[in-house]
Motif scaffolding. Structure first.
Motif, PDB file in Angstrom:
ATOM      1  N   PHE A  37       0.816  -1.205   0.000  1.00 26.78           N
ATOM      2  CA  PHE A  37       0.000   0.000   0.000  1.00 26.78           C
ATOM      3  C   PHE A  37       0.850   1.255   0.000  1.00 26.78           C
ATOM      4  O   PHE A  37       1.805   1.380   0.759  1.00 26.78           O
ATOM      5  CB  PHE A  37      -0.928   0.018   1.221  1.00 26.78           C
ATOM      6  N   LYS A  38       0.453   2.176  -0.860  1.00 27.32           N
ATOM      7  CA  LYS A  38       1.007   3.526  -0.865  1.00 27.32           C
ATOM      8  C   LYS A  38      -0.041   4.414  -0.203  1.00 27.32           C
ATOM      9  O   LYS A  38      -1.223   4.072  -0.127  1.00 27.32           O
ATOM     10  CB  LYS A  38       1.262   3.992  -2.295  1.00 27.32           C
ATOM     11  N   ASP A  39       0.392   5.558   0.260  1.00 23.83           N
ATOM     12  CA  ASP A  39      -0.531   6.517   0.856  1.00 23.83           C
ATOM     13  C   ASP A  39      -1.686   6.816  -0.106  1.00 23.83           C
ATOM     14  O   ASP A  39      -2.839   6.910   0.291  1.00 23.83           O
ATOM     15  CB  ASP A  39       0.235   7.799   1.198  1.00 23.83           C
ATOM     16  N   ARG A  40      -1.358   6.937  -1.383  1.00 21.83           N
ATOM     17  CA  ARG A  40      -2.360   7.206  -2.413  1.00 21.83           C
ATOM     18  C   ARG A  40      -3.431   6.113  -2.443  1.00 21.83           C
ATOM     19  O   ARG A  40      -4.622   6.390  -2.534  1.00 21.83           O
ATOM     20  CB  ARG A  40      -1.652   7.293  -3.767  1.00 21.83           C
ATOM     21  N   ASP A  41      -3.002   4.849  -2.348  1.00 24.38           N
ATOM     22  CA  ASP A  41      -3.948   3.732  -2.404  1.00 24.38           C
ATOM     23  C   ASP A  41      -4.929   3.777  -1.242  1.00 24.38           C
ATOM     24  O   ASP A  41      -6.132   3.542  -1.418  1.00 24.38           O
ATOM     25  CB  ASP A  41      -3.197   2.396  -2.383  1.00 24.38           C
ATOM     26  N   ILE A  42      -4.412   4.063  -0.077  1.00 21.39           N
ATOM     27  CA  ILE A  42      -5.272   4.120   1.114  1.00 21.39           C
ATOM     28  C   ILE A  42      -6.256   5.274   0.990  1.00 21.39           C
ATOM     29  O   ILE A  42      -7.444   5.128   1.289  1.00 21.39           O
ATOM     30  CB  ILE A  42      -4.421   4.212   2.390  1.00 21.39           C
ATOM     31  N   ALA A  43      -5.785   6.416   0.502  1.00 22.14           N
ATOM     32  CA  ALA A  43      -6.678   7.564   0.306  1.00 22.14           C
ATOM     33  C   ALA A  43      -7.758   7.229  -0.715  1.00 22.14           C
ATOM     34  O   ALA A  43      -8.936   7.572  -0.529  1.00 22.14           O
ATOM     35  CB  ALA A  43      -5.861   8.780  -0.127  1.00 22.14           C
ATOM     36  N   ILE A  44      -7.390   6.542  -1.785  1.00 24.60           N
ATOM     37  CA  ILE A  44      -8.372   6.149  -2.806  1.00 24.60           C
ATOM     38  C   ILE A  44      -9.420   5.222  -2.200  1.00 24.60           C
ATOM     39  O   ILE A  44     -10.625   5.402  -2.416  1.00 24.60           O
ATOM     40  CB  ILE A  44      -7.660   5.486  -4.017  1.00 24.60           C
ATOM     41  N   LEU A  45      -8.992   4.231  -1.429  1.00 21.61           N
ATOM     42  CA  LEU A  45      -9.940   3.311  -0.793  1.00 21.61           C
ATOM     43  C   LEU A  45     -10.875   4.053   0.154  1.00 21.61           C
ATOM     44  O   LEU A  45     -12.082   3.785   0.192  1.00 21.61           O
ATOM     45  CB  LEU A  45      -9.194   2.200  -0.056  1.00 21.61           C
ATOM     46  N   CYS A  46     -10.326   4.991   0.918  1.00 20.14           N
ATOM     47  CA  CYS A  46     -11.162   5.782   1.835  1.00 20.14           C
ATOM     48  C   CYS A  46     -12.229   6.550   1.066  1.00 20.14           C
ATOM     49  O   CYS A  46     -13.404   6.538   1.432  1.00 20.14           O
ATOM     50  CB  CYS A  46     -10.302   6.773   2.629  1.00 20.14           C
ATOM     51  N   MET A  95      -5.604  -2.469  -8.100  1.00 15.40           N
ATOM     52  CA  MET A  95      -6.087  -2.956  -6.795  1.00 15.40           C
ATOM     53  C   MET A  95      -7.270  -3.897  -6.980  1.00 15.40           C
ATOM     54  O   MET A  95      -7.368  -4.924  -6.315  1.00 15.40           O
ATOM     55  CB  MET A  95      -6.460  -1.791  -5.873  1.00 15.40           C
ATOM     56  N   ARG A  96      -8.161  -3.565  -7.895  1.00 19.20           N
ATOM     57  CA  ARG A  96      -9.316  -4.431  -8.175  1.00 19.20           C
ATOM     58  C   ARG A  96      -8.844  -5.774  -8.729  1.00 19.20           C
ATOM     59  O   ARG A  96      -9.267  -6.830  -8.273  1.00 19.20           O
ATOM     60  CB  ARG A  96     -10.248  -3.752  -9.169  1.00 19.20           C
ATOM     61  N   ASP A  97      -7.936  -5.719  -9.696  1.00 19.16           N
ATOM     62  CA  ASP A  97      -7.423  -6.952 -10.308  1.00 19.16           C
ATOM     63  C   ASP A  97      -6.687  -7.833  -9.305  1.00 19.16           C
ATOM     64  O   ASP A  97      -6.754  -9.057  -9.386  1.00 19.16           O
ATOM     65  CB  ASP A  97      -6.486  -6.626 -11.486  1.00 19.16           C
ATOM     66  N   GLU A  98      -5.999  -7.212  -8.356  1.00 16.98           N
ATOM     67  CA  GLU A  98      -5.243  -7.969  -7.358  1.00 16.98           C
ATOM     68  C   GLU A  98      -6.159  -8.499  -6.253  1.00 16.98           C
ATOM     69  O   GLU A  98      -5.782  -9.375  -5.491  1.00 16.98           O
ATOM     70  CB  GLU A  98      -4.128  -7.104  -6.761  1.00 16.98           C
ATOM     71  N   GLY A  99      -7.377  -7.961  -6.166  1.00 18.08           N
ATOM     72  CA  GLY A  99      -8.319  -8.411  -5.139  1.00 18.08           C
ATOM     73  C   GLY A  99      -8.216  -7.638  -3.838  1.00 18.08           C
ATOM     74  O   GLY A  99      -8.678  -8.105  -2.802  1.00 18.08           O
ATOM     75  N   VAL A 100      -7.626  -6.436  -3.881  1.00 17.22           N
ATOM     76  CA  VAL A 100      -7.522  -5.608  -2.680  1.00 17.22           C
ATOM     77  C   VAL A 100      -8.916  -5.227  -2.182  1.00 17.22           C
ATOM     78  O   VAL A 100      -9.163  -5.148  -0.987  1.00 17.22           O
ATOM     79  CB  VAL A 100      -6.674  -4.341  -2.961  1.00 17.22           C
ATOM     80  N   PHE A 101      -9.833  -5.008  -3.105  1.00 18.13           N
ATOM     81  CA  PHE A 101     -11.228  -4.757  -2.745  1.00 18.13           C
ATOM     82  C   PHE A 101     -12.108  -5.459  -3.770  1.00 18.13           C
ATOM     83  O   PHE A 101     -11.668  -5.818  -4.851  1.00 18.13           O
ATOM     84  CB  PHE A 101     -11.545  -3.259  -2.664  1.00 18.13           C
ATOM     85  N   ARG A 102     -13.347  -5.678  -3.367  1.00 19.31           N
ATOM     86  CA  ARG A 102     -14.323  -6.303  -4.255  1.00 19.31           C
ATOM     87  C   ARG A 102     -15.438  -5.305  -4.501  1.00 19.31           C
ATOM     88  O   ARG A 102     -15.783  -4.522  -3.629  1.00 19.31           O
ATOM     89  CB  ARG A 102     -14.902  -7.558  -3.610  1.00 19.31           C
ATOM     90  N   GLU A 103     -15.981  -5.397  -5.656  1.00 20.19           N
ATOM     91  CA  GLU A 103     -17.132  -4.568  -5.970  1.00 20.19           C
ATOM     92  C   GLU A 103     -18.357  -5.468  -6.002  1.00 20.19           C
ATOM     93  O   GLU A 103     -18.318  -6.556  -6.569  1.00 20.19           O
ATOM     94  CB  GLU A 103     -16.956  -3.882  -7.314  1.00 20.19           C
ATOM     95  N   ALA A 104     -19.400  -5.033  -5.355  1.00 19.91           N
ATOM     96  CA  ALA A 104     -20.625  -5.822  -5.313  1.00 19.91           C
ATOM     97  C   ALA A 104     -21.818  -4.878  -5.342  1.00 19.91           C
ATOM     98  O   ALA A 104     -21.754  -3.765  -4.822  1.00 19.91           O
ATOM     99  CB  ALA A 104     -20.675  -6.665  -4.040  1.00 19.91           C
TER     100      ALA A 104
END
Length: 174
Positions: A10-19, A56-65
């Motif tokens: 995780f980069k700071d950017r990734d966490i901010a995007i997830l938030c 992140m989606r492709d790696e499975g960091v989060f799922r969309e439902a």
């Protein structure tokens, strides 16, 4: 669904995007770029944001439902154990039946007495009763006990963006 856990640094950017996506899943990458700049002092292009989301989606960091509004359904919690005598003969079919059932929102094991649990969605209480009846008819010799609870007044049904701050602490990004 892949059984491998995500492999992501995780980069700071990734966490901010997830938030921000937790707060508003409809944000475009251009809008996210502006939010990252204004609220997190992260200067990246919308292409970088879009690529980060895709990876992140492709790696499975989060799922969309797609989860329907809780006002449309009655949620029910089912708990059950498998009958040890008939376990070998039918547990997989019963488990797959629940897992693939259209009413199943999620399905999990809990510790303690090795209880299987599922949260399911139905339009009516009659559907709940009918589902239990049909399940027992089909898999009654495999199931030792089914307990069900109606879930009333769903008061919260969302992911708080702050949960991703735990990732920041764990990855030492501060």
């Amino acid at each position: 669904m892949d059984d491998e856990p995500p492999n992501w640094d995780f980069k700071d950017r990734d966490i901010a995007i997830l938030c921000e996506l937790s707060n508003d899943p409809q944000l475009s990458s251009r809008e996210l770029t502006d939010v990252l700049e204004e609220q997190y002092d992260i200067d990246v292009s919308h292409v970088t944001v879009s690529e980060s989301i895709r990876r992140m989606r492709d790696e499975g960091v989060f799922r969309e439902a797609i989860i329907p509004n809780e006002e449309y359904y009655i949620f029910a919690l089912f708990e059950f154990k498998f009958n040890a005598e008939n376990f070998a003969d039918g547990w997989r079919d019963a488990m797959n039946h629940i897992k693939s059932d259209k009413h199943t929102l999620f399905y999990f094991l809990s510790d303690g007495e090795y209880q299987w649990k599922t949260v399911m969605m139905f339009r009516t209480r009659e559907q709940i009763s009918q589902w239990i009846h049909e399940f027992y008819k089909e898999y009654g010799d495999v199931i030792e006990n089914v307990r069900n609870s109606a879930v009333h007044n769903v008061l919260k049904f969302e992911t708080d963006p702050e949960i991703y701050e735990d990732l920041r602490e764990e990855t030492d990004l501060e």
